[in-house]
Design an enzyme around this catalytic site. Structure first.
Site, PDB file in Angstrom:
ATOM      1  N   HIS A   1      -7.236  -4.528  10.329  1.00 23.54           N
ATOM      2  CA  HIS A   1      -7.027  -4.246   8.899  1.00 23.54           C
ATOM      3  C   HIS A   1      -5.748  -4.929   8.398  1.00 23.54           C
ATOM      4  CE1 HIS A   1      -4.720  -0.308   9.897  1.00 23.54           C
ATOM      5  NE2 HIS A   1      -3.839  -1.108   9.334  1.00 23.54           N
TER       6      HIS A   1
ATOM      7  N   ASP B   1       0.821  -1.208   0.000  1.00 22.97           N
ATOM      8  CA  ASP B   1       0.000   0.000   0.000  1.00 22.97           C
ATOM      9  C   ASP B   1       0.858   1.263   0.000  1.00 22.97           C
ATOM     10  OD1 ASP B   1       0.959  -0.403   2.582  1.00 22.97           O
ATOM     11  OD2 ASP B   1      -0.996  -0.779   3.462  1.00 22.97           O
TER      12      ASP B   1
ATOM     13  N   GLU C   1      -9.768  -1.667   5.549  1.00 19.89           N
ATOM     14  CA  GLU C   1     -10.331  -1.344   6.854  1.00 19.89           C
ATOM     15  C   GLU C   1     -11.628  -2.119   7.087  1.00 19.89           C
ATOM     16  OE1 GLU C   1      -8.608   0.297   8.881  1.00 19.89           O
ATOM     17  OE2 GLU C   1      -8.213   2.365   8.325  1.00 19.89           O
TER      18      GLU C   1
ATOM     19  N   ASN D   1      -7.348  -2.745  14.541  1.00 15.13           N
ATOM     20  CA  ASN D   1      -8.755  -3.018  14.212  1.00 15.13           C
ATOM     21  C   ASN D   1      -8.897  -4.192  13.231  1.00 15.13           C
ATOM     22  OD1 ASN D   1      -7.933  -1.954  11.774  1.00 15.13           O
ATOM     23  ND2 ASN D   1      -9.218  -0.129  11.857  1.00 15.13           N
TER      24      ASN D   1
HETATM   25  C1  GLP Z   1      -0.535   0.408   8.583  1.00 11.85           C
HETATM   26  C2  GLP Z   1      -0.293  -0.401   7.303  1.00 11.85           C
HETATM   27  C3  GLP Z   1      -0.536  -1.871   7.523  1.00 11.85           C
HETATM   28  C4  GLP Z   1       0.147  -2.308   8.797  1.00 11.85           C
HETATM   29  C5  GLP Z   1      -0.491  -1.632   9.969  1.00 11.85           C
HETATM   30  C6  GLP Z   1       0.114  -2.025  11.319  1.00 11.85           C
HETATM   31  O1  GLP Z   1      -1.763   1.040   8.630  1.00 11.85           O
HETATM   32  N1  GLP Z   1      -1.040   0.039   6.184  1.00 11.85           N
HETATM   33  O2  GLP Z   1      -0.058  -2.588   6.394  1.00 11.85           O
HETATM   34  O3  GLP Z   1       0.037  -3.704   8.956  1.00 11.85           O
HETATM   35  O4  GLP Z   1      -0.393  -0.244   9.803  1.00 11.85           O
HETATM   36  O5  GLP Z   1       1.153  -1.167  11.662  1.00 11.85           O
HETATM   37  P1  GLP Z   1       2.177  -1.428  12.816  1.00 11.85           P
HETATM   38  O6  GLP Z   1       3.030  -2.570  12.366  1.00 11.85           O
HETATM   39  O7  GLP Z   1       2.940  -0.160  12.929  1.00 11.85           O
HETATM   40  O8  GLP Z   1       1.391  -1.757  14.035  1.00 11.85           O
END
Ligand code: GLP
Length: 236
Positions: free
Chosen positions: A127, A56, A132, A125
């Site tokens: 995702h 992404d 989402e 959440n």
């Molecule tokens: C972001 C990314 C996700 C990722 C998530 C968790 O929003 N788009 O791909 O898995 O956050 O992030 P973190 O690893 O910092 O908890």
């Protein structure tokens, strides 16, 4: 956790030097990329024929913006290893037609024969990528609207300023993710415990996007203990 995933990638690339990897950003994979850099420096992995597709990217942010996911990947992995830049694929968050850009990405994935191994983190959440929780999800790569909690978790990239986090992003869809031949989801920290439990033991629902991974036949969760205490299933 990071070492286990790094070794999994190293084994795949040893068996298939032209492997296609799907890569995530976020805090979770930071140490994974540190391990991959060390394995590369030690001559244990060769990225010269590897292809990568990142999951992404923020929409409306130039790729060289310091908070872009592209900059994150440059910093943590790309500039340290021998990936061929022509085989590094990223969604362009500045394309004036997100639909066209998303179609281009799906076609590029298809052209190389699909993703061999998709690595994922998970949002608090539930995702995955920027898919989402919602009553319905889009299957393919698409323009996604970010939830407030997701913008908050990404604020660290923007000097802690939630208001600076874009409201939209381009993201692989759950269908794109489920088409990968293998998926590894990483989760650490107690903040992820509820999402991990719902992913593994909850119903399959678009309100918990990671639960859709239950529909895939080759998924592995590599968890830190703190993210797993709510699971009935014992960790190996
Ligand atoms: C972001 C990314 C996700 C990722 C998530 C968790 O929003 N788009 O791909 O898995 O956050 O992030 P973190 O690893 O910092 O908890």
């Amino acid at each position: 956790m990071a070492r286990a995933v790094a070794l999994r990638i190293t084994k795949l690339v040893a068996a298939k030097p032209a492997a296609v990897l799907g890569l995530p950003t976020g805090r979770t994979p930071v140490r994974l990329y540190a391990h991959l850099r060390s394995l590369f420096a030690a001559g244990k992995i060769d990225f010269s024929r590897v292809t990568t597709f990142n999951l992404d990217e923020f929409y409306g942010l130039p790729s060289d913006h310091p908070a872009s996911y592209r900059s994150f990947m440059e910093e943590h992995l790309f500039k340290h290893v021998n990936l061929n830049w022509r085989r590094i694929h990223f969604l362009n968050g500045m394309d004036s037609s997100p639909e066209r850009e998303c179609r281009r990405y799906e076609a590029a994935i298809a052209r190389v024969g699909g993703i061999d191994l998709q690595i994922l983190g998970i949002g608090t959440n539930g995702h995955i990528g920027f898919n989402e929780p919602a009553p319905a999800l889009q299957s393919d790569t698409h323009l996604a609207r970010l939830k407030p909690e997701t913008r908050r978790s990404n604020a660290m990239l923007f000097d802690g300023r939630v208001s600076a986090v874009p409201r939209e992003a381009l993201s692989m869809g759950v269908g794109t993710i489920l088409r990968a031949r293998a998926v590894v989801l990483m989760a650490n920290g107690s903040r992820k415990a509820d999402a991990v439990k719902a992913t593994v033991e909850g119903p399959v629902t678009t309100r918990m996007p990671a639960s859709l991974l239950q529909l895939h036949r080759n998924v592995e969760l590599i968890l830190e203990k703190a993210a797993a205490p709510k699971l009935h299933a014992r960790m190996r």
